[in-house]
Design an enzyme around this catalytic site. Sequence first.
Site, PDB file in Angstrom:
ATOM      1  N   TYR A  14      -0.411  -8.827 -13.828  1.00  0.00           N
ATOM      2  CA  TYR A  14       0.202 -10.175 -13.196  1.00  0.00           C
ATOM      3  C   TYR A  14       0.859 -11.154 -14.326  1.00  0.00           C
ATOM      4  CZ  TYR A  14      -2.915  -8.358  -9.539  1.00  0.00           C
ATOM      5  OH  TYR A  14      -3.627  -7.635  -8.612  1.00  0.00           O
ATOM      6  N   TYR A 141     -10.196  -8.571  -0.500  1.00  0.00           N
ATOM      7  CA  TYR A 141      -9.324  -7.991  -1.390  1.00  0.00           C
ATOM      8  C   TYR A 141      -9.494  -6.428  -1.749  1.00  0.00           C
ATOM      9  CZ  TYR A 141      -6.647  -6.601  -5.902  1.00  0.00           C
ATOM     10  OH  TYR A 141      -5.824  -5.883  -6.663  1.00  0.00           O
ATOM     11  N   ASP A 242     -16.133  -0.868   1.132  1.00  0.00           N
ATOM     12  CA  ASP A 242     -15.334  -1.177  -0.122  1.00  0.00           C
ATOM     13  C   ASP A 242     -16.083  -1.789  -1.040  1.00  0.00           C
ATOM     14  OD1 ASP A 242     -13.999  -1.462  -2.320  1.00  0.00           O
ATOM     15  OD2 ASP A 242     -12.267  -2.422  -1.450  1.00  0.00           O
ATOM     16  N   LYS A 271     -14.377   1.477 -10.159  1.00  0.00           N
ATOM     17  CA  LYS A 271     -14.701   0.728 -11.466  1.00  0.00           C
ATOM     18  C   LYS A 271     -15.816   1.185 -12.237  1.00  0.00           C
ATOM     19  CE  LYS A 271     -12.907  -3.659  -9.540  1.00  0.00           C
ATOM     20  NZ  LYS A 271     -11.887  -4.053 -10.414  1.00  0.00           N
TER      21      LYS A 271
HETATM   22  C1  LIG Z   1     -12.943  -4.550  -3.776  1.00  0.00           C
HETATM   23  C2  LIG Z   1     -12.010  -4.032  -4.499  1.00  0.00           C
HETATM   24  N1  LIG Z   1     -11.212  -3.029  -3.822  1.00  0.00           N
HETATM   25  C3  LIG Z   1     -10.312  -2.312  -4.567  1.00  0.00           C
HETATM   26  C4  LIG Z   1      -9.816  -2.698  -5.851  1.00  0.00           C
HETATM   27  C5  LIG Z   1      -8.756  -2.063  -6.652  1.00  0.00           C
HETATM   28  O1  LIG Z   1      -9.131  -1.118  -7.629  1.00  0.00           O
HETATM   29  P1  LIG Z   1      -8.362  -0.760  -8.605  1.00  0.00           P
HETATM   30  O2  LIG Z   1      -7.791  -1.769  -9.581  1.00  0.00           O
HETATM   31  O3  LIG Z   1      -8.880   0.332  -9.517  1.00  0.00           O
HETATM   32  O4  LIG Z   1      -7.183  -0.187  -7.981  1.00  0.00           O
HETATM   33  C6  LIG Z   1     -10.496  -3.746  -6.510  1.00  0.00           C
HETATM   34  C7  LIG Z   1     -10.055  -4.212  -7.842  1.00  0.00           C
HETATM   35  O5  LIG Z   1     -10.515  -5.070  -8.255  1.00  0.00           O
HETATM   36  C8  LIG Z   1     -11.630  -4.306  -5.794  1.00  0.00           C
HETATM   37  O6  LIG Z   1     -12.301  -5.477  -6.541  1.00  0.00           O
END
Ligand SMILES: Cc1ncc(COP(=O)(O)O)c(C=O)c1O
Length: 426
Positions: A14, A141, A242, A271
Amino acid sequence: MDLAFDRRHIWHPYTSTLTPLTCYPVSSAQGVMLQLENGEQLIDGMSSWWSAIHGYNHPHLNAAAHSQIDKMSHVMFGGITHDPAINLCKKLLSFAPDNLQHVFLADSGSVAVEVSLKMALQYWHAKGEVRPKFLTLRDGYHGDTFAAMSVTDPDNSMHSLYKGFLPQHIFAASPKTGFWQEWDESDLDNFRTQLSENHCEIAAVILEPIVQGAGGMRIYHPKFLKGVRELCDEFGVLLILDEIATGFGRTGKMFACEHADIKPDILCVGKALTSGYMTLSATLASSEVADTVCGGEAGCFMHGPTFMANPLACAVATASMELLEQNEWQQQTKQIEQLFSELLPKLKQHELVADVRWLGAIGVVETTTPVNMEAIQALFVEQGVWIRPFGKLIYMMPPFISEPQHIQKLVDAVECALNSEECFSS
Ligand SMILES: Cc1ncc(COP(=O)(O)O)c(C=O)c1O
């Protein structure tokens, strides 16, 4: 370090090529400390965006990487299998809710989300039903790839630019009752309405359990999540959780869904899976989902990335799971939560603070005015900490191995920023 080259040619997350902000050169990292090129040490308050839970340069993780790289760092996963993948998936399944029995390994969090959405679509296709929509929450997100963006908050995210290109999904109001507040049953009203009115075309609900991360760092009540599971069951809709940010102990439970004592049909992790060593993610599915998908027209799940189950990443992830099995994370995250609960309310009195919240190893200070990134970042570095806010959110998710003095120093630095006008001037 050739910072002039970096500024001129390298895109950071970003950032603008026209007006790049200062980037701090890190030459190494050890435990909870990031070492700058000039020798200064910064206490890490970010775990490299939720991932480095065991800290940097960990001997057990290093040993796993060294040992694996001497055998093979990568081999294709089509028609081939290997111990690193098998060992990791055994551990993952032993940690995850017990209804999840099938693991799809992928390369990043966003891809794990894409995979989960495709699984849900293939599931309904196999059942002969057309269900092209997903129901999700505002302020969520889920990543930066297109399908992940399409279920990320359409207005408050950085993704509103792409609106015309994204499939239109359904957004329910985000929960208002905070984790530590008294539960307000009406919080679920909008979600219930959206689900009851649209369930025939909804393939799945996808949401971040308990903590909405990059969409607002909101920490909500477990009863909301419990209600979501019950409503998904009532209306026959799949539930995708997620846990890419929350998974592996960050909220004080191995998975955040345990706060509500529920199980998803599909679970995304990433992560902290490798404790931030390498990029790796996984999408776990119940047998009902996996078997239905594979019993459909395609006869298989239609996805297969080149670096699927990368052995090097799997070996390190297994070693990270071994560290979690030692169970110190529970005491560690409890201690961090205790410290945040003592230190953050004191900041609430400040005129620039709109709210403070915490859970497990997550501490958030929401301000009334957006931060001045360049100024606040410089101040944090001067204070000897690494915290990277966005907008009105100054948030910390330190490595689990952080000691009380590290947490104190992080919170002191936030207080110092609140008292510095520069950090909030545009
Ligand atoms: C809840 C959530 N899902 C998906 C993602 C996307 O993961 P990546 O950045 O490894 O593609 C993130 C990244 O911050 C996240 O916090």
